[in-house]
Design a protein around this motif. Sequence first.
Motif, PDB file in Angstrom:
ATOM      1  N   THR A 204       1.352  26.459 -18.279  1.00  0.00           N
ATOM      2  CA  THR A 204       0.463  25.522 -17.587  1.00  0.00           C
ATOM      3  C   THR A 204       0.889  24.065 -17.740  1.00  0.00           C
ATOM      4  OG1 THR A 204      -0.985  25.477 -19.518  1.00  0.00           O
ATOM      5  CG2 THR A 204      -1.516  27.070 -17.780  1.00  0.00           C
ATOM      6  N   ALA A 205       1.690  23.769 -18.745  1.00  0.00           N
ATOM      7  CA  ALA A 205       2.061  22.370 -18.992  1.00  0.00           C
ATOM      8  C   ALA A 205       2.926  21.827 -17.855  1.00  0.00           C
ATOM      9  CB  ALA A 205       2.794  22.246 -20.322  1.00  0.00           C
ATOM     10  N   ILE A 206       2.666  20.576 -17.484  1.00  0.00           N
ATOM     11  CA  ILE A 206       3.371  19.910 -16.381  1.00  0.00           C
ATOM     12  C   ILE A 206       3.957  18.605 -16.892  1.00  0.00           C
ATOM     13  CG2 ILE A 206       3.055  18.785 -14.135  1.00  0.00           C
ATOM     14  CD1 ILE A 206       0.854  20.823 -13.558  1.00  0.00           C
ATOM     15  N   GLU A 207       5.124  18.256 -16.389  1.00  0.00           N
ATOM     16  CA  GLU A 207       5.745  16.992 -16.755  1.00  0.00           C
ATOM     17  C   GLU A 207       6.352  16.333 -15.521  1.00  0.00           C
ATOM     18  OE1 GLU A 207       8.129  18.757 -19.798  1.00  0.00           O
ATOM     19  OE2 GLU A 207       9.925  18.814 -18.550  1.00  0.00           O
ATOM     20  N   ARG A 208       6.453  15.015 -15.585  1.00  0.00           N
ATOM     21  CA  ARG A 208       7.055  14.248 -14.499  1.00  0.00           C
ATOM     22  C   ARG A 208       8.518  13.995 -14.828  1.00  0.00           C
ATOM     23  NH1 ARG A 208       4.667  13.382  -9.648  1.00  0.00           N
ATOM     24  NH2 ARG A 208       5.429  11.236  -9.527  1.00  0.00           N
ATOM     25  N   VAL A 209       9.386  14.210 -13.845  1.00  0.00           N
ATOM     26  CA  VAL A 209      10.817  14.001 -14.059  1.00  0.00           C
ATOM     27  C   VAL A 209      11.400  13.204 -12.902  1.00  0.00           C
ATOM     28  CG1 VAL A 209      11.092  16.130 -15.391  1.00  0.00           C
ATOM     29  CG2 VAL A 209      11.469  16.163 -12.918  1.00  0.00           C
ATOM     30  N   PRO A 210      12.456  12.421 -13.160  1.00  0.00           N
ATOM     31  CA  PRO A 210      13.151  11.740 -12.065  1.00  0.00           C
ATOM     32  C   PRO A 210      13.790  12.768 -11.137  1.00  0.00           C
ATOM     33  CG  PRO A 210      13.783  10.831 -14.203  1.00  0.00           C
ATOM     34  CD  PRO A 210      13.033  12.092 -14.473  1.00  0.00           C
ATOM     35  N   LEU A 211      13.984  12.373  -9.889  1.00  0.00           N
ATOM     36  CA  LEU A 211      14.525  13.295  -8.900  1.00  0.00           C
ATOM     37  C   LEU A 211      15.854  13.882  -9.341  1.00  0.00           C
ATOM     38  CD1 LEU A 211      14.188  14.529  -6.074  1.00  0.00           C
ATOM     39  CD2 LEU A 211      15.330  12.516  -5.134  1.00  0.00           C
ATOM     40  N   ARG A 212      16.731  13.083  -9.935  1.00  0.00           N
ATOM     41  CA  ARG A 212      18.049  13.576 -10.352  1.00  0.00           C
ATOM     42  C   ARG A 212      17.960  14.656 -11.425  1.00  0.00           C
ATOM     43  NH1 ARG A 212      22.681  10.711  -8.884  1.00  0.00           N
ATOM     44  NH2 ARG A 212      22.306   8.760  -7.774  1.00  0.00           N
ATOM     45  N   ASP A 213      16.848  14.716 -12.152  1.00  0.00           N
ATOM     46  CA  ASP A 213      16.687  15.706 -13.222  1.00  0.00           C
ATOM     47  C   ASP A 213      15.901  16.931 -12.767  1.00  0.00           C
ATOM     48  OD1 ASP A 213      18.025  14.008 -14.954  1.00  0.00           O
ATOM     49  OD2 ASP A 213      16.189  13.081 -15.701  1.00  0.00           O
ATOM     50  N   ALA A 214      15.605  17.014 -11.476  1.00  0.00           N
ATOM     51  CA  ALA A 214      14.719  18.077 -10.986  1.00  0.00           C
ATOM     52  C   ALA A 214      15.449  19.335 -10.541  1.00  0.00           C
ATOM     53  CB  ALA A 214      13.870  17.549  -9.833  1.00  0.00           C
ATOM     54  N   LEU A 215      16.782  19.334 -10.514  1.00  0.00           N
ATOM     55  CA  LEU A 215      17.514  20.517 -10.059  1.00  0.00           C
ATOM     56  C   LEU A 215      17.176  21.731 -10.920  1.00  0.00           C
ATOM     57  CD1 LEU A 215      19.663  21.514  -8.030  1.00  0.00           C
ATOM     58  CD2 LEU A 215      21.375  21.062  -9.796  1.00  0.00           C
ATOM     59  N   ASP A 216      16.840  22.848 -10.271  1.00  0.00           N
ATOM     60  CA  ASP A 216      16.502  24.120 -10.918  1.00  0.00           C
ATOM     61  C   ASP A 216      15.170  24.095 -11.664  1.00  0.00           C
ATOM     62  OD1 ASP A 216      18.767  25.426  -9.990  1.00  0.00           O
ATOM     63  OD2 ASP A 216      19.968  24.870 -11.728  1.00  0.00           O
ATOM     64  N   ARG A 217      14.428  22.997 -11.573  1.00  0.00           N
ATOM     65  CA  ARG A 217      13.086  22.983 -12.155  1.00  0.00           C
ATOM     66  C   ARG A 217      12.101  23.575 -11.150  1.00  0.00           C
ATOM     67  NH1 ARG A 217      12.565  19.637 -16.627  1.00  0.00           N
ATOM     68  NH2 ARG A 217      10.630  20.822 -16.900  1.00  0.00           N
ATOM     69  N   VAL A 218      10.933  23.991 -11.653  1.00  0.00           N
ATOM     70  CA  VAL A 218       9.925  24.631 -10.810  1.00  0.00           C
ATOM     71  C   VAL A 218       8.868  23.606 -10.412  1.00  0.00           C
ATOM     72  CG1 VAL A 218       8.183  26.447 -10.665  1.00  0.00           C
ATOM     73  CG2 VAL A 218      10.324  26.867 -11.887  1.00  0.00           C
ATOM     74  N   LEU A 219       8.695  23.432  -9.120  1.00  0.00           N
ATOM     75  CA  LEU A 219       7.760  22.444  -8.604  1.00  0.00           C
ATOM     76  C   LEU A 219       6.329  22.839  -8.974  1.00  0.00           C
ATOM     77  CD1 LEU A 219       7.908  19.855  -6.905  1.00  0.00           C
ATOM     78  CD2 LEU A 219       7.550  21.275  -4.876  1.00  0.00           C
ATOM     79  N   ALA A 220       5.578  21.878  -9.532  1.00  0.00           N
ATOM     80  CA  ALA A 220       4.238  22.173 -10.033  1.00  0.00           C
ATOM     81  C   ALA A 220       3.148  21.947  -8.993  1.00  0.00           C
ATOM     82  CB  ALA A 220       3.948  21.327 -11.275  1.00  0.00           C
ATOM     83  N   ALA A 221       3.426  21.165  -7.963  1.00  0.00           N
ATOM     84  CA  ALA A 221       2.414  20.874  -6.937  1.00  0.00           C
ATOM     85  C   ALA A 221       3.110  20.690  -5.597  1.00  0.00           C
ATOM     86  CB  ALA A 221       1.624  19.619  -7.313  1.00  0.00           C
ATOM     87  N   ASP A 222       2.354  20.967  -4.522  1.00  0.00           N
ATOM     88  CA  ASP A 222       2.900  20.725  -3.190  1.00  0.00           C
ATOM     89  C   ASP A 222       3.301  19.255  -3.045  1.00  0.00           C
ATOM     90  OD1 ASP A 222       2.243  23.330  -2.683  1.00  0.00           O
ATOM     91  OD2 ASP A 222       0.620  22.886  -1.270  1.00  0.00           O
ATOM     92  N   ILE A 223       4.381  19.007  -2.339  1.00  0.00           N
ATOM     93  CA  ILE A 223       4.785  17.644  -2.012  1.00  0.00           C
ATOM     94  C   ILE A 223       4.520  17.417  -0.533  1.00  0.00           C
ATOM     95  CG2 ILE A 223       6.730  16.064  -1.781  1.00  0.00           C
ATOM     96  CD1 ILE A 223       7.825  17.123  -4.348  1.00  0.00           C
ATOM     97  N   VAL A 224       3.662  16.450  -0.240  1.00  0.00           N
ATOM     98  CA  VAL A 224       3.274  16.123   1.134  1.00  0.00           C
ATOM     99  C   VAL A 224       4.092  14.930   1.600  1.00  0.00           C
ATOM    100  CG1 VAL A 224       1.381  15.387   2.622  1.00  0.00           C
ATOM    101  CG2 VAL A 224       0.963  17.042   0.791  1.00  0.00           C
ATOM    102  N   SER A 225       4.640  15.053   2.791  1.00  0.00           N
ATOM    103  CA  SER A 225       5.494  13.993   3.304  1.00  0.00           C
ATOM    104  C   SER A 225       4.689  12.727   3.592  1.00  0.00           C
ATOM    105  CB  SER A 225       6.189  14.454   4.587  1.00  0.00           C
ATOM    106  OG  SER A 225       6.963  13.400   5.119  1.00  0.00           O
ATOM    107  N   PRO A 226       5.109  11.586   3.036  1.00  0.00           N
ATOM    108  CA  PRO A 226       4.405  10.328   3.307  1.00  0.00           C
ATOM    109  C   PRO A 226       4.864   9.659   4.603  1.00  0.00           C
ATOM    110  CG  PRO A 226       6.141   9.936   1.716  1.00  0.00           C
ATOM    111  CD  PRO A 226       6.168  11.407   2.019  1.00  0.00           C
TER     112      PRO A 226
END
Length: 433
Positions: A36-58
């Motif tokens: 259940t734990a969630i963390e924020r990461v920079p985009l460059r560090d997100a490869l192969d990580r599991v997205l925790a929430a939907d990303i809505v296009s701004p």
Amino acid sequence: MTTLNEFSRCVAQYDPHALPVSAAQAIVREWATPVTAIERVPLRDALDRVLAADIVSPINVPAHDNSAMDGYAFNRAALATGASTVDLTIVGKALAGHPFAGRVEAAQCVHVMTGACMPADCDTVVPQELVERGSGTATIRFAANALSAGANRRLAGEDLARGHAALRAGRIMRASDLGLLASLGIGELSVRRRLRVAFFSTGDELRSLGEPLDPGSVYDSNRYTLYAMLRRLNVDTLDLGVVRDQPAALEAALRSAAASADVVLTSGGVSVGEADFTKQLLQTFGDVAFWSLAMRPGRPLAFGRVWSGAHPGLGLPALFFGLPGNPVAVMVTFYQIVREALLRMSGATPQALPLIHAASRRAIRKRAGRTEYQRGVAEQGANGQWHVTPTGSQSSGVLSSMSEANCFIVLGHDEADIAEGERVDIMLFDGLI
């Protein structure tokens, strides 16, 4: 609280001595709950990580109507005159990042490059290779039937509209996803924390690399295989080494692993040998769903939970997979039973591994009543048809058969002997191993 053992007995086809693979997968799937734990990461560090929430296009992507190719932008009304050719006067140029700001009349056009914003009043692009343009002239001519109205224009938001989900929670981030989020101006995102997996091998005969081999001893290959397979899944690993066939040492290792990790993987020690103590220990501080599968290789496989305390429910819990000791069986059981569970616990939405139909180049012996995963070499012919050849010995101790192979030959629970030329299911290693 329902125990794993009680839950398992309610599953269709439950057989404590030879549980079908499909039933085992269903049991594991039910108990593989995501972290259940969630963390924020920079985009460059997100490869192969599991997205925790939907990303809505701004924003809209693309942000503006633009040209899909190099050519000339004009208003579609020029195609509706009834003439066989269209003649237009060039009034300007538009480049990507440098739009044309003037107006374009009915008999006019703008020279546009791929990606350039569509000029006002223009909705169609004729590719430059379809036009005639005399040297030094400011006019073009092309056949009216060369294209349709609205051709070669990309609409604003055509790729992704503002307010729509760009990526869904549970997605394992790929290189293309990082590029997509960068195109939306998103530089940071929420991901699930990495799953923690502890693993060790059991057996007095095992030696780690760098240690001398005594008579009857062998080097431990399973920890290196497990490490590599776990690394492919981008989990945090804790290698606890080799644990001797001593109840006290095994108990200490299991408790330590449960205290430090979400999942505990062991290899060896789950069969019925005199020195296999795992079963009796887990009866004290564990909860086991099954010990044996109708599967080859990989019949002795345990699944359950262990706690860091002295009794079930005391201390910290971890899911437990007791894999066989034979090297090939370790790999087969990991990919067919463990892999999906780890993905689910990581918060991902696993996709079923694809199966391909192939004709067997040899006859294959198979006993009905168990699922078999034989190693094979698959190749695709010029006609697009697949063929597969088993890799000789299918012994679960011959690890070289995995290195030689490029696929599993998947023989279902109810299947019997396979004749030469008969079609079988194969699961390619590419992207898996």
